[in-house]
Motif scaffolding. Structure first.
Motif, PDB file in Angstrom:
ATOM      1  N   UNK A 231      45.552  38.825  50.097  1.00 52.27           N
ATOM      2  CA  UNK A 231      45.962  37.605  49.395  1.00 52.27           C
ATOM      3  C   UNK A 231      46.440  37.957  47.994  1.00 52.27           C
ATOM      4  N   UNK A 232      47.529  37.340  47.569  1.00 54.30           N
ATOM      5  CA  UNK A 232      48.167  37.666  46.295  1.00 54.30           C
ATOM      6  C   UNK A 232      47.433  36.985  45.137  1.00 54.30           C
ATOM      7  N   UNK A 233      46.941  37.796  44.201  1.00 51.56           N
ATOM      8  CA  UNK A 233      46.349  37.276  42.979  1.00 51.56           C
ATOM      9  C   UNK A 233      47.433  37.107  41.921  1.00 51.56           C
ATOM     10  N   UNK A 234      47.315  36.044  41.124  1.00 41.64           N
ATOM     11  CA  UNK A 234      48.309  35.755  40.086  1.00 41.64           C
ATOM     12  C   UNK A 234      47.582  35.402  38.792  1.00 41.64           C
ATOM     13  N   UNK A 235      48.011  36.009  37.687  1.00 38.24           N
ATOM     14  CA  UNK A 235      47.386  35.764  36.378  1.00 38.24           C
ATOM     15  C   UNK A 235      48.459  35.740  35.306  1.00 38.24           C
ATOM     16  N   UNK A 327      47.772  42.155  42.819  1.00 40.67           N
ATOM     17  CA  UNK A 327      47.652  41.269  41.668  1.00 40.67           C
ATOM     18  C   UNK A 327      48.946  41.347  40.842  1.00 40.67           C
ATOM     19  N   UNK A 328      49.494  40.186  40.486  1.00 38.12           N
ATOM     20  CA  UNK A 328      50.667  40.125  39.623  1.00 38.12           C
ATOM     21  C   UNK A 328      50.280  39.483  38.291  1.00 38.12           C
ATOM     22  N   UNK A 329      50.907  39.967  37.215  1.00 39.45           N
ATOM     23  CA  UNK A 329      50.581  39.493  35.875  1.00 39.45           C
ATOM     24  C   UNK A 329      51.840  39.012  35.166  1.00 39.45           C
TER      25      UNK A 329
END
Length: 408
Positions: A231-235, A327-329
């Protein structure tokens, strides 16, 4: 009343997830119930109904014993040790990749070349026709893993989006594949990598980190080779017009970083982020991820979408302790000052997981200069002490990506 409804929804999601995977037991239970109901006041009806009831009861008891026996010989325990990054090399396909271990937070797989590609390349996205399904080995452990993961927490089986292609550098446009999944799939696949399964009879260990996260050569698997939901994390970090950074305090109910400071907006990519207001599919990774970041930002801080001026992608990582999830930032520039947003807070269901919003001053340019000189993020003099003490892994990684982007 609202809390009771949320607890009821969490329990219903949990029960349904387990029921789907243990349906033979439910069928046996239904047979017992029907046998009891159909006992009629007639000799033949009574005899037939009693026989049906006895057979159903025997089947139900057998299934319960088999279910209990299946797990009684196995012990599930949480792994306290960090990901063994010194023993497992990064994927060969990741250019100039390395691990960053931040004590008491976690381990991240990083690549400055991938970060640069995110800013310079166009990645098209395509959603797989079929949603993610747990493979047999994970489906078998799911009924036992989920209760352990859910213990003491409110978990909802909401829709999420996973990534099946690695955003690698290259020439031209590259298509990345996404897939739809459910949050419990993530709990029973990626989050399983934080547990060790031991057979009490043989003493044999099943270490998911070794079995699920490494390939035949012993390297960490790419997303393309993974069998997990990923699952793609986004911050994103929200910056006000007067240069202040918004941070969100996580509550003790948060599953990833309880009681730590999180980015301004942080969560998981959802199917609603894949389409625009007209229902048309978003075509690029940047558009999809930026939409998710801004949604999470508004939910967790209480900001109105009109206060968002722009959002830019700054980096990528994989959180190894959480099954190497992607994870994308990013960084979000606001059109309001820190004074104008005073008193904002999380909305709706986010109040369960986020407590309040903090405004902090940070010099990203100075921090970027220190990082470029080889200083570790936790040792950088420009990093505010509060973030050093109670910053979560996503927050520290988001700040690192933003600081390096400012000085790139």
């Amino acid at each position: 009343m609202r809390k009771l409804l949320r607890r009821a929804r969490s329990k219903a999601d949990h029960t349904w997830f387990l029921a789907v995977r243990e349906w033979p037991v439910l069928v046996s239970a239904l047979g017992v119930l029907l046998g009891a109901i159909t006992i009629l006041p007639s000799a033949v009806g009574v005899v037939i109904s009693v026989i049906a009831l006895l057979l159903g009861t025997a089947t139900f008891v057998r299934d319960l014993r088999n279910l209990r026996k299946r797990w009684s010989s196995h012990e599930f325990s949480l792994i306290a040790a960090p990901f063994p990054h010194e023993q497992i090399p990064p994927p060969a396909a990741y250019p100039e990749a390395g691990y960053s271990y931040l004590p008491n937070r976690g381990t991240a797989l990083l690549s400055d070349e991938i970060d640069r590609a995110l800013r310079e390349r166009t990645f098209a996205v395509r959603v797989a026709d079929e949603p993610y399904r747990l493979p047999p080995v994970l489906r078998a452990t799911a009924p036992h893993v989920l209760p352990i993961r859910a213990r003491g927490r409110l978990l909802f089986n909401g829709p999420v989006v996973g990534l099946r292609t690695d955003p690698l550098p290259g020439d031209g446009e590259t298509e990345l594949q996404l897939h739809k999944a459910r949050f419990f799939d993530f709990q029973c696949s990626n989050e399983l990598c934080a547990m060790r399964i031991t057979n009490r009879e043989t003493g044999e260990d099943f270490d998911p980190r070794r079995r699920l996260l490494t390939d035949a050569s012993g390297r960490a698997r790419t997303l393309a080779a993974s069998v997990l939901s990923d699952v793609v994390g986004i911050s994103t970090l929200a910056i006000t017009t007067d240069g202040r950074l918004l941070l969100v305090s996580q509550s003790d109910r948060n599953t990833a970083s309880p009681l730590l400071l999180a980015p301004s907006g942080s969560g998981s990519l959802e199917p609603r982020d894949l389409v625009d207001s007209d229902g048309k599919a978003r075509r690029t990774l940047t558009d999809v991820v930026r939409t998710g970041m801004e949604r999470e930002l508004c939910e967790e801080t209480g900001l109105h979408p009109d206060t968002i001026a722009s959002t830019e992608l700054t980096g990528f990582a994989r959180w190894m302790e959480r099954g190497a999830k992607p994870e994308f930032f990013g960084v979000t520039e606001l059109s309001v000052s820190s004074e104008e947003i005073r008193g904002t807070g999380p909305r709706g269901a986010e109040r369960l997981y986020s407590s309040d919003v903090t405004v902090l001053e940070i010099d990203l340019e100075a921090l970027g200069t220190e990082l470029a000189a080889g200083t570790a993020v936790l040792d950088a003099p420009s990093l505010p002490p509060m973030i050093r003490d109670v910053g979560s892994l996503p927050l520290l990684l988001a700040i690192r990506a933003a600081a390096r982007h400012r000085t790139a």
